[in-house]
Design a protein around this motif. Structure first.
Motif, PDB file in Angstrom:
ATOM      1  N   ALA A  99      33.806  38.376  -8.591  1.00 40.11           N
ATOM      2  CA  ALA A  99      32.563  37.605  -8.336  1.00 40.11           C
ATOM      3  C   ALA A  99      31.613  38.783  -7.646  1.00 40.11           C
ATOM      4  CB  ALA A  99      32.582  36.368  -7.689  1.00 40.11           C
ATOM      5  N   PRO A 100      32.047  39.378  -6.429  1.00 39.37           N
ATOM      6  CA  PRO A 100      31.287  40.464  -5.788  1.00 39.37           C
ATOM      7  C   PRO A 100      30.934  41.445  -6.750  1.00 39.37           C
ATOM      8  CG  PRO A 100      33.261  39.898  -4.570  1.00 39.37           C
ATOM      9  CD  PRO A 100      33.427  39.372  -6.011  1.00 39.37           C
ATOM     10  N   GLN A 101      31.623  41.925  -7.726  1.00 30.73           N
ATOM     11  CA  GLN A 101      31.012  43.053  -8.536  1.00 30.73           C
ATOM     12  C   GLN A 101      30.268  42.545  -9.798  1.00 30.73           C
ATOM     13  OE1 GLN A 101      34.740  43.511  -7.513  1.00 30.73           O
ATOM     14  NE2 GLN A 101      33.812  44.220  -5.865  1.00 30.73           N
ATOM     15  N   ALA A 102      30.241  41.180  -9.997  1.00 32.89           N
ATOM     16  CA  ALA A 102      29.719  40.766 -11.280  1.00 32.89           C
ATOM     17  C   ALA A 102      28.240  41.298 -11.266  1.00 32.89           C
ATOM     18  CB  ALA A 102      29.952  39.349 -11.299  1.00 32.89           C
ATOM     19  N   ASP A 103      27.995  41.420 -12.813  1.00 30.20           N
ATOM     20  CA  ASP A 103      26.461  41.628 -13.147  1.00 30.20           C
ATOM     21  C   ASP A 103      25.705  40.262 -13.235  1.00 30.20           C
ATOM     22  OD1 ASP A 103      24.071  42.193 -14.719  1.00 30.20           O
ATOM     23  OD2 ASP A 103      25.170  43.901 -15.653  1.00 30.20           O
ATOM     24  N   LEU A 104      24.895  40.392 -12.377  1.00 34.66           N
ATOM     25  CA  LEU A 104      23.911  38.805 -12.452  1.00 34.66           C
ATOM     26  C   LEU A 104      23.243  38.547 -13.888  1.00 34.66           C
ATOM     27  CD1 LEU A 104      21.996  38.243  -9.037  1.00 34.66           C
ATOM     28  CD2 LEU A 104      23.827  37.016 -10.135  1.00 34.66           C
ATOM     29  N   ASP A 105      23.253  39.512 -14.846  1.00 32.33           N
ATOM     30  CA  ASP A 105      22.455  39.568 -15.926  1.00 32.33           C
ATOM     31  C   ASP A 105      23.576  38.822 -16.765  1.00 32.33           C
ATOM     32  OD1 ASP A 105      20.172  40.648 -15.237  1.00 32.33           O
ATOM     33  OD2 ASP A 105      20.617  42.674 -16.365  1.00 32.33           O
ATOM     34  N   ASP A 106      24.764  39.031 -16.479  1.00 28.07           N
ATOM     35  CA  ASP A 106      25.832  38.303 -17.317  1.00 28.07           C
ATOM     36  C   ASP A 106      26.015  36.861 -16.853  1.00 28.07           C
ATOM     37  OD1 ASP A 106      26.484  40.658 -18.604  1.00 28.07           O
ATOM     38  OD2 ASP A 106      28.579  41.225 -17.307  1.00 28.07           O
ATOM     39  N   TRP A 107      25.872  36.465 -15.559  1.00 27.37           N
ATOM     40  CA  TRP A 107      25.830  35.291 -15.201  1.00 27.37           C
ATOM     41  C   TRP A 107      24.513  34.329 -15.766  1.00 27.37           C
ATOM     42  CZ3 TRP A 107      27.486  34.958  -9.249  1.00 27.37           C
ATOM     43  CH2 TRP A 107      28.708  35.168  -9.249  1.00 27.37           C
ATOM     44  N   ASP A 108      23.497  35.023 -15.639  1.00 29.56           N
ATOM     45  CA  ASP A 108      22.260  34.618 -16.129  1.00 29.56           C
ATOM     46  C   ASP A 108      22.561  34.138 -17.784  1.00 29.56           C
ATOM     47  OD1 ASP A 108      20.738  34.410 -14.231  1.00 29.56           O
ATOM     48  OD2 ASP A 108      19.515  36.535 -14.641  1.00 29.56           O
ATOM     49  N   ALA A 109      23.181  34.928 -18.515  1.00 33.33           N
ATOM     50  CA  ALA A 109      23.383  34.736 -19.964  1.00 33.33           C
ATOM     51  C   ALA A 109      24.053  33.488 -20.262  1.00 33.33           C
ATOM     52  CB  ALA A 109      24.039  35.994 -20.532  1.00 33.33           C
ATOM     53  N   MET A 110      25.213  33.482 -19.445  1.00 35.07           N
ATOM     54  CA  MET A 110      26.332  32.491 -19.606  1.00 35.07           C
ATOM     55  C   MET A 110      25.599  31.221 -19.030  1.00 35.07           C
ATOM     56  SD  MET A 110      29.901  34.089 -18.434  1.00 35.07           S
ATOM     57  CE  MET A 110      29.420  35.022 -16.900  1.00 35.07           C
ATOM     58  N   ILE A 111      25.028  31.049 -17.910  1.00 31.98           N
ATOM     59  CA  ILE A 111      24.303  29.829 -17.603  1.00 31.98           C
ATOM     60  C   ILE A 111      23.136  29.532 -18.578  1.00 31.98           C
ATOM     61  CG2 ILE A 111      22.711  28.917 -15.913  1.00 31.98           C
ATOM     62  CD1 ILE A 111      24.269  30.736 -13.823  1.00 31.98           C
ATOM     63  N   ALA A 112      22.403  30.432 -19.112  1.00 33.94           N
ATOM     64  CA  ALA A 112      21.430  29.933 -19.799  1.00 33.94           C
ATOM     65  C   ALA A 112      21.718  29.365 -21.261  1.00 33.94           C
ATOM     66  CB  ALA A 112      20.312  31.520 -20.299  1.00 33.94           C
ATOM     67  N   THR A 113      23.222  29.998 -21.837  1.00 34.04           N
ATOM     68  CA  THR A 113      23.662  29.604 -23.112  1.00 34.04           C
ATOM     69  C   THR A 113      24.430  28.426 -22.945  1.00 34.04           C
ATOM     70  OG1 THR A 113      23.752  32.021 -23.706  1.00 34.04           O
ATOM     71  CG2 THR A 113      24.996  30.310 -25.186  1.00 34.04           C
ATOM     72  N   ASN A 114      25.783  28.525 -21.974  1.00 40.29           N
ATOM     73  CA  ASN A 114      26.486  27.331 -21.878  1.00 40.29           C
ATOM     74  C   ASN A 114      26.096  26.321 -21.260  1.00 40.29           C
ATOM     75  OD1 ASN A 114      27.976  29.990 -22.892  1.00 40.29           O
ATOM     76  ND2 ASN A 114      29.654  29.869 -21.151  1.00 40.29           N
ATOM     77  N   VAL A 115      25.236  26.303 -20.262  1.00 36.95           N
ATOM     78  CA  VAL A 115      24.790  25.351 -19.552  1.00 36.95           C
ATOM     79  C   VAL A 115      23.454  24.858 -20.209  1.00 36.95           C
ATOM     80  CG1 VAL A 115      24.039  24.371 -17.169  1.00 36.95           C
ATOM     81  CG2 VAL A 115      25.886  25.955 -17.594  1.00 36.95           C
ATOM     82  N   ALA A 116      22.262  25.765 -19.505  1.00 34.27           N
ATOM     83  CA  ALA A 116      21.046  25.068 -20.451  1.00 34.27           C
ATOM     84  C   ALA A 116      21.063  24.895 -21.898  1.00 34.27           C
ATOM     85  CB  ALA A 116      19.857  26.095 -20.043  1.00 34.27           C
ATOM     86  N   GLY A 117      21.532  25.799 -22.789  1.00 36.66           N
ATOM     87  CA  GLY A 117      21.560  25.818 -24.088  1.00 36.66           C
ATOM     88  C   GLY A 117      22.196  24.513 -24.644  1.00 36.66           C
ATOM     89  N   LEU A 118      23.420  24.188 -24.220  1.00 37.91           N
ATOM     90  CA  LEU A 118      24.280  23.081 -24.335  1.00 37.91           C
ATOM     91  C   LEU A 118      23.530  21.885 -24.079  1.00 37.91           C
ATOM     92  CD1 LEU A 118      27.855  22.515 -24.104  1.00 37.91           C
ATOM     93  CD2 LEU A 118      26.548  21.009 -22.660  1.00 37.91           C
ATOM     94  N   ALA A 119      22.959  21.970 -22.832  1.00 38.52           N
ATOM     95  CA  ALA A 119      22.028  20.629 -22.324  1.00 38.52           C
ATOM     96  C   ALA A 119      20.729  20.212 -23.356  1.00 38.52           C
ATOM     97  CB  ALA A 119      21.684  20.624 -21.019  1.00 38.52           C
ATOM     98  N   TYR A 120      20.312  21.425 -23.741  1.00 33.95           N
ATOM     99  CA  TYR A 120      19.045  21.401 -24.701  1.00 33.95           C
ATOM    100  C   TYR A 120      19.586  20.699 -26.010  1.00 33.95           C
ATOM    101  CZ  TYR A 120      16.765  24.727 -21.768  1.00 33.95           C
ATOM    102  OH  TYR A 120      16.086  25.668 -20.785  1.00 33.95           O
TER     103      TYR A 120
END
Ligand code: NDP
Ligand code: 8X3
Length: 255
Positions: A99-120
């Motif tokens: 986590a301390p080295q993770a790329d926030l763009d990667d986190w954004d992509a996963m949240i946008a797809t796996n969380v928001a996209g799934l909910a939509y």
């Protein structure tokens, strides 16, 4: 046992251009269901449509595009409009850094797809299913929701969302005949790792080396089974792993 007749089903699958989604689309189509296949890669959708024929309707769709997902149910042609099964499968992992080295763009992509996209996706089809008093929501979770592993961080958390969302849907849908299932596979060989490691084929092969991993067809079989059980049965969670995978011990950092 009186199983649901797959020929009577219209099944919408997100992420049908690869892996589990493609296998799920094929599995249902082979049993006579109508399939709405979605994903971003148009050429793969066209190939799947050609393979499955008139029983398949293909729609290019990015699940992160809320307006496009919301508009989808009304845009479906006659014969495909009454969706019985929604398989919210589109998703990805990006990166395996701590986590301390993770790329926030990667986190954004996963949240946008796996969380928001799934909910939509799920939200778009719920009213129709409730109105018809018939339906089944299948979300693709993961063992990563239950078992943390180094580098799993945001990915595991998005899959915990899928699980908790599914269980909460069950609470809201009680009294209707709409079923909800969270399918939680372990290691499965698809394009998943290639996406996680941004196309690095060598890195992508490593998790599967020496392991008889789950196949996309194994997961499709489980989804098909859950969706064709008698209508009185709801499989809440379906967790599956390769025999060659198990949960590890607790980790300790000794002084
Ligand atoms: P693949 O990479 O083979 O397939 C992922 C699918 O998701 C593709 O069809 C891709 O299509 C689609 N997708 C990704 N982003 C979007 C988007 N923004 N909009 C629409 N579609 C999208 O991986 P899997 O088949 O293995 O993964 C399917 C699901 O299963 C994922 O949710 C994954 O997290 C989960 N899972 C995977 C496991 C594994 O070990 N393989 C284990 C447990 C769960 P396109 O690029 O054309 O849009
Ligand atoms: C995918 C399985 O273990 O790579 O959800 O996170 S794992």
């Amino acid at each position: 046992m009186e199983r649901a007749d797959p020929k009577s089903l219209t099944v919408l699958v997100t992420g049908a251009t690869s892996g589990f989604g493609a296998a799920i689309a094929r599995r249902f189509a082979a049993e006579g269901a109508k399939v709405i296949a979605t994903g971003r890669r148009r050429e793969r959708l066209a190939a799947l449509k050609k393979e499955l024929g008139a029983r398949c309707h293909a729609v290019a769709l990015d699940v992160r595009d809320r307006k496009a997902v919301e508009a989808l149910p009304r845009s479906l042609p006659n014969g495909f409009a009454a969706v019985d099964v929604v398989v919210a499968n589109a998703g990805l992992a990006r990166g395996l850094e701590p986590a301390p080295q993770a790329d926030l763009d990667d986190w954004d992509a996963m949240i946008a797809t796996n969380v928001a996209g799934l909910a939509y996706t799920v939200r778009a089809f719920l009213p129709g299913m409730v109105e018809r008093d018939r339906g089944h929501v299948v979300v693709l979770g993961s063992v990563a929701a239950d078992f943390p592993y180094p580098g799993g961080n945001c990915y595991g958390a998005t899959k915990a969302f899928a699980l908790q969302f599914a269980q909460n849907l069950r609470a809201d849908l009680l009294g209707s005949n709409v079923r909800v299932t969270d399918v939680e596979p372990g290691l499965a060989e698809t394009e998943f790792s290639l996406v996680r490691f941004r196309g690095d084929a060598e890195k992508a092969k490593a998790p599967y080396r020496g392991i008889d991993a789950l196949t996309a067809e194994d997961v499709a079989e489980a989804v098909f089974w859950a969706c064709t059980l008698p209508r009185r049965v709801n499989v809440n969670r379906l967790q599956m792993m390769p025999v060659m995978q198990a949960c590890g011990p607790f980790a300790f950092k000794r002084r």
